[in-house]
Scaffold this motif. Sequence first.
Motif, short mmCIF file in Angstrom:
data_model
loop_
_atom_site.label_atom_id
_atom_site.label_comp_id
_atom_site.label_asym_id
_atom_site.label_seq_id
_atom_site.Cartn_x
_atom_site.Cartn_y
_atom_site.Cartn_z
N TRP A 227 -9.93 3.61 -7.03
CA TRP A 227 -8.97 3.21 -8.04
C TRP A 227 -7.60 2.90 -7.45
CZ3 TRP A 227 -9.94 1.33 -12.63
CH2 TRP A 227 -11.19 1.58 -13.20
N LEU A 228 -7.23 3.57 -6.36
CA LEU A 228 -5.97 3.18 -5.70
C LEU A 228 -6.10 1.80 -5.06
CD1 LEU A 228 -4.76 6.54 -4.11
CD2 LEU A 228 -3.83 5.34 -6.11
N TRP A 229 -7.29 1.50 -4.54
CA TRP A 229 -7.53 0.17 -3.99
C TRP A 229 -7.47 -0.88 -5.12
CZ3 TRP A 229 -11.73 -3.17 -4.85
CH2 TRP A 229 -11.74 -4.31 -4.06
N VAL A 230 -8.09 -0.57 -6.26
CA VAL A 230 -8.02 -1.47 -7.42
C VAL A 230 -6.57 -1.67 -7.83
CG1 VAL A 230 -8.60 -1.68 -9.88
CG2 VAL A 230 -10.35 -0.98 -8.25
N ARG B 24 -3.94 -1.56 -5.96
CA ARG B 24 -3.31 -2.45 -4.98
C ARG B 24 -3.74 -3.90 -5.20
NH1 ARG B 24 -3.84 -4.06 0.74
NH2 ARG B 24 -1.70 -4.37 1.41
N VAL B 25 -5.00 -4.11 -5.47
CA VAL B 25 -5.52 -5.46 -5.71
C VAL B 25 -4.87 -6.06 -6.96
CG1 VAL B 25 -7.59 -6.77 -6.35
CG2 VAL B 25 -7.68 -5.12 -4.47
N VAL B 26 -4.73 -5.27 -8.01
CA VAL B 26 -4.12 -5.77 -9.25
C VAL B 26 -2.66 -6.14 -9.01
CG1 VAL B 26 -3.40 -5.10 -11.58
CG2 VAL B 26 -5.70 -4.59 -10.82
N ILE B 27 -1.93 -5.28 -8.30
CA ILE B 27 -0.54 -5.57 -7.99
C ILE B 27 -0.41 -6.82 -7.12
CG2 ILE B 27 1.54 -4.71 -6.81
CD1 ILE B 27 0.99 -3.40 -9.50
N GLU B 28 -1.30 -6.95 -6.15
CA GLU B 28 -1.29 -8.12 -5.27
C GLU B 28 -1.55 -9.40 -6.08
OE1 GLU B 28 -0.45 -9.94 -1.90
OE2 GLU B 28 -0.64 -7.77 -1.88
N SER B 29 -2.48 -9.32 -7.03
CA SER B 29 -2.77 -10.51 -7.84
C SER B 29 -1.59 -10.84 -8.76
CB SER B 29 -4.04 -10.31 -8.66
OG SER B 29 -3.85 -9.36 -9.68
N LYS B 30 -0.90 -9.82 -9.26
CA LYS B 30 0.29 -10.06 -10.10
C LYS B 30 1.42 -10.66 -9.27
CE LYS B 30 -1.34 -8.03 -13.82
NZ LYS B 30 -1.70 -8.74 -15.01
N ARG B 31 1.52 -10.22 -8.01
CA ARG B 31 2.54 -10.75 -7.11
C ARG B 31 2.32 -12.23 -6.87
NH1 ARG B 31 3.16 -8.56 -1.06
NH2 ARG B 31 4.42 -6.92 -2.00
N GLY C 232 0.82 -1.22 0.00
CA GLY C 232 0.00 0.00 0.00
C GLY C 232 0.85 1.26 0.00
N THR C 233 1.96 1.22 0.69
CA THR C 233 2.87 2.36 0.72
C THR C 233 3.51 2.59 -0.65
OG1 THR C 233 3.34 1.89 3.04
CG2 THR C 233 4.87 3.33 1.91
N ILE C 234 3.87 1.52 -1.32
CA ILE C 234 4.47 1.62 -2.65
C ILE C 234 3.45 2.21 -3.63
CG2 ILE C 234 5.44 0.34 -4.60
CD1 ILE C 234 6.56 -1.65 -2.53
N VAL C 235 2.23 1.69 -3.59
CA VAL C 235 1.17 2.18 -4.48
C VAL C 235 0.93 3.66 -4.23
CG1 VAL C 235 -1.31 2.02 -4.98
CG2 VAL C 235 0.06 -0.06 -4.80
N LEU C 236 0.81 4.04 -2.97
CA LEU C 236 0.55 5.43 -2.62
C LEU C 236 1.72 6.33 -3.00
CD1 LEU C 236 -1.59 7.26 -1.37
CD2 LEU C 236 -0.50 6.89 0.84
N ALA C 237 2.95 5.87 -2.79
CA ALA C 237 4.12 6.67 -3.12
C ALA C 237 4.24 6.92 -4.61
CB ALA C 237 5.39 5.99 -2.59
N LEU D 66 -5.28 10.25 -12.70
CA LEU D 66 -4.05 9.54 -12.36
C LEU D 66 -4.32 8.24 -11.62
CD1 LEU D 66 -1.54 12.34 -11.38
CD2 LEU D 66 -1.33 10.71 -13.24
N ALA D 67 -5.30 8.24 -10.73
CA ALA D 67 -5.64 7.02 -10.01
C ALA D 67 -6.15 5.96 -10.97
CB ALA D 67 -6.68 7.31 -8.93
#
Length: 186
Positions: free
Chosen positions: A171-174, A176-183, A34-39, A88-89
Motif C-alpha cells: 500500500w505504500l508502493w501504491v 507512491r504510484v498514485v502520487i507519481e501519477s498525480k504529479r 519515496g522519502t516524502i511518502v514514508l515520512a 494507515l498504509a
Amino acid sequence: LFLFLMPAIGMRLWAEERRAGTFELLLTLPVKLGTIVLAKYLAALLFAGLALLLTVPIWITVNWLGNPDNGMILTGYLGSFLMAASYLAIGAALSAATKNQVVAFILSVSGCFLFLVSGLPMVLNMFSGWAPDALVLAIANLSLLNHFDNLQKGVVVLSDIVYFASLIGLWLWVNRVVIESKREAG
C-alpha cells in the motif's frame, strides 16, 4: 475502533495537501518522493502508536489487580500496532487518490473493512460455491483478522509478520504510484 480511527488519521495525509494547494509545493522540494511518502506515513504511525501507548495504564491496572499472561498482552499490542500500521498504509494510499478528506475517509474505511472481513465464514461461503478452493483460500488469507488472531492469542508466527509487512509495503508502493501519477498529470 481501528477501523474508523486509522482512516480518520490517514484521510488528511494527502487529500488535505491537494485541497490546500500545497501538494505541488511539497513535490517540488529537493526530497525524493519515496522519502516524502514514508515520512508522512511514519508521522501518522507515530501518532497511532502514541494512541496505543496511552492504553498501557489499563495493562498496569490489570497487572495490579491480577496475574495476567503478559506475553499474550505484549503480542496483542504487537498485533494491534501492525493492524494499525496496515490500516494507515491503506488510508494513506486512498487519501492520495482524492482531494476530499471525507471521500478519502469513506474509501479507507471501505478498503480496510474488506481486508477485515475477507476471512469470515459468511464471505468465504459466498465464494466456495463457484470459485476454486485455491481462490477461496487466497481470499481467506487476505483477512487481517486471521493474522491478527494468532498474535492476539500470544502466538507470533513469521507468516503473520510477513503478511503485515507485505501489506504495508504494497500500500505504500501504491501510495507512491498514485502520487507519481498525480504529479505527471498535474
